[in-house]
Enzyme design. Structure first.
Site, PDB file in Angstrom:
ATOM      1  N   HIS A 191      -5.449   8.395  -2.385  1.00 28.45           N
ATOM      2  CA  HIS A 191      -6.673   7.175  -2.724  1.00 28.45           C
ATOM      3  C   HIS A 191      -7.142   6.993  -3.270  1.00 28.45           C
ATOM      4  O   HIS A 191      -8.613   6.609  -3.121  1.00 28.45           O
ATOM      5  CB  HIS A 191      -7.216   6.756  -1.171  1.00 28.45           C
ATOM      6  CG  HIS A 191      -5.574   6.531  -0.020  1.00 28.45           C
ATOM      7  ND1 HIS A 191      -5.664   7.293   1.287  1.00 28.45           N
ATOM      8  CD2 HIS A 191      -4.189   6.023  -0.251  1.00 28.45           C
ATOM      9  CE1 HIS A 191      -5.043   6.856   2.379  1.00 28.45           C
ATOM     10  NE2 HIS A 191      -4.083   6.305   1.063  1.00 28.45           N
ATOM     11  N   HIS A 208       2.461   4.224  -3.108  1.00 26.75           N
ATOM     12  CA  HIS A 208       2.337   6.143  -2.975  1.00 26.75           C
ATOM     13  C   HIS A 208       3.293   6.301  -3.604  1.00 26.75           C
ATOM     14  O   HIS A 208       3.659   7.550  -3.595  1.00 26.75           O
ATOM     15  CB  HIS A 208       2.197   6.273  -1.419  1.00 26.75           C
ATOM     16  CG  HIS A 208       0.961   6.465  -0.704  1.00 26.75           C
ATOM     17  ND1 HIS A 208       0.291   8.036  -0.841  1.00 26.75           N
ATOM     18  CD2 HIS A 208       0.232   6.080   0.256  1.00 26.75           C
ATOM     19  CE1 HIS A 208      -1.219   7.447  -0.999  1.00 26.75           C
ATOM     20  NE2 HIS A 208      -0.984   6.563   0.501  1.00 26.75           N
ATOM     21  N   HIS A 213       0.731  -0.942  -0.200  1.00 29.71           N
ATOM     22  CA  HIS A 213      -0.062   0.321   0.257  1.00 29.71           C
ATOM     23  C   HIS A 213       0.862   1.389  -0.391  1.00 29.71           C
ATOM     24  O   HIS A 213       0.461   2.016  -0.742  1.00 29.71           O
ATOM     25  CB  HIS A 213      -0.948   0.211   1.081  1.00 29.71           C
ATOM     26  CG  HIS A 213      -1.776   1.368   1.172  1.00 29.71           C
ATOM     27  ND1 HIS A 213      -2.934   1.411   1.212  1.00 29.71           N
ATOM     28  CD2 HIS A 213      -1.755   2.577   1.600  1.00 29.71           C
ATOM     29  CE1 HIS A 213      -4.015   2.442   0.863  1.00 29.71           C
ATOM     30  NE2 HIS A 213      -2.711   3.238   1.759  1.00 29.71           N
ATOM     31  N   GLU A 214       2.779   0.893   0.925  1.00 34.48           N
ATOM     32  CA  GLU A 214       2.517   2.893   0.718  1.00 34.48           C
ATOM     33  C   GLU A 214       3.579   2.787  -0.347  1.00 34.48           C
ATOM     34  O   GLU A 214       3.487   3.547  -0.628  1.00 34.48           O
ATOM     35  CB  GLU A 214       3.335   1.964   2.491  1.00 34.48           C
ATOM     36  CG  GLU A 214       3.080   2.396   3.281  1.00 34.48           C
ATOM     37  CD  GLU A 214       1.814   3.764   3.719  1.00 34.48           C
ATOM     38  OE1 GLU A 214       2.131   4.540   3.001  1.00 34.48           O
ATOM     39  OE2 GLU A 214       1.101   3.472   4.120  1.00 34.48           O
TER      40      GLU A 214
END
Length: 328
Positions: free
Chosen positions: A221, A215, A211-212
């Site tokens: 999101h 980024h 998930h990170e």
């Protein structure tokens, strides 16, 4: 010649060989012949000990040595086959020692031909944990396992991602699971359970890492972010060639999505999954059908993707400390 009879015994390894009513004027050589019939150990391979010394003269009489009733002798020796095996082993060791420098030289030449690893820069260049919390070595092992995960490494190499530092997020940040600072300058992950009694499951922590990493590309999101994040959860299996059941290579340990209940992945002295955590680990496949490696790989990839549910996405979004100004 004396006809005195004596009873004594000879120990050989864990065996006791009795000499009942033995002629006291018998020679050491005769004793060895009897031992040969009892042990199959040839006389020339026998070392017969009496009172701490080896009886080398086979013509010596027992009564001359002082052997009497209830005396105890000791036999030592190796069979010819055992001696041959040891000699063969010695030869192999000597051969290995002889060729070892040649092998090292050949490996060195091969490494020089290959040159530096073109993907060496696509990694987490520094790892940091919080030494004040229990078992910091286990926390470091968890971060190192993420760094060395073949799927993670392949993703970072394929997308040319380089992260300056991977750190442990303080567990006192109760509402945050992780964050990405400045699109890959630093990524922080929450490793410990909410009650601080153990460490969160590897699969859950790795999903937060993916998930990170997303980024690195997308700050918000939104649909673009979630599409890439889902793709990374699929790629982490597809790009890991050990995923079709292999857990180790050269002694190393790698992640297997079907090993979700293995709480001893990092050792038995720390109880992983002993507390609560936010993300569900999913369920194991109940199929017992034989699959080809490629079928198994695809099945695991599909399972990994399907386990990233909408609920999990929402939980990770809510637990993400990254914001649009953290990503490019």
């Amino acid at each position: 010649m004396s006809t005195n009879k004596i009873t004594f015994k000879v120990t050989f390894k864990s065996e006791t060989i009795p000499f009942e009513q033995w002629d006291a004027s018998s020679t050491v050589g005769q004793v060895k012949q009897h031992l040969y019939s009892a042990t199959s150990l040839p006389p020339e391979s026998q070392k017969l000990l009496w009172k701490g010394r080896i009886l080398k003269d086979d013509d010596t009489l027992l009564n001359q040595l002082g052997v009497q009733d209830n005396s105890k002798l000791m036999l030592m020796g190796s069979s010819p086959s055992q001696v041959s095996q040891v000699n063969q082993l010695d030869q192999k060791i000597q051969e290995q020692r002889r060729i070892a420098p040649l092998i090292r030289q050949q490996k060195k030449k091969q490494a020089q031909k290959k040159g530096p690893d073109p993907n060496a820069n696509y990694t987490f260049h520094k790892i940091s944990v919080i030494p004040e919390f229990p078992n910091p070595d286990k926390a470091r092992q968890l971060l190192e396992r993420l760094r060395d995960d073949r799927g993670i490494r392949a993703i970072m190499a394929a997308r040319k991602w380089s992260v300056g530092e991977l750190i442990e997020l303080t567990p006192f940040e109760a509402t945050i699971l992780g964050y990405n600072r400045n699109a890959g300058q630093l990524i922080a992950l929450r490793l410990r359970t909410d009650d601080l009694s153990g460490f969160r499951h590897y699969d859950s922590v790795r999903k937060v890492l993916l998930h990170e990493l997303t980024h690195n590309v997308w700050g918000d999101h939104d649909d673009n972010f979630h599409a890439l994040n889902r793709q990374l959860n699929k790629d982490v299996i597809n790009l890991d060639w050990t995923a079709h059941g292999a857990k180790s290579l050269g002694g190393g340990e790698y992640y297997n999505p079907e090993d979700e209940d293995d709480e001893d992945a990092y050792g038995n002295d720390v109880l992983y999954e002993s507390g609560t955590y936010r993300l569900g680990a999913g369920s194991k496949s109940d199929s017992s059908q034989a699959l080809t490696p490629e079928q198994r790989r695809q099945r695991l990839a599909t399972a990994a993707l399907s386990r990233l549910t909408k609920k999990e996405e929402q939980e990770m979004d809510e637990g993400c400390g990254s914001s649009s100004n953290h990503a490019m």
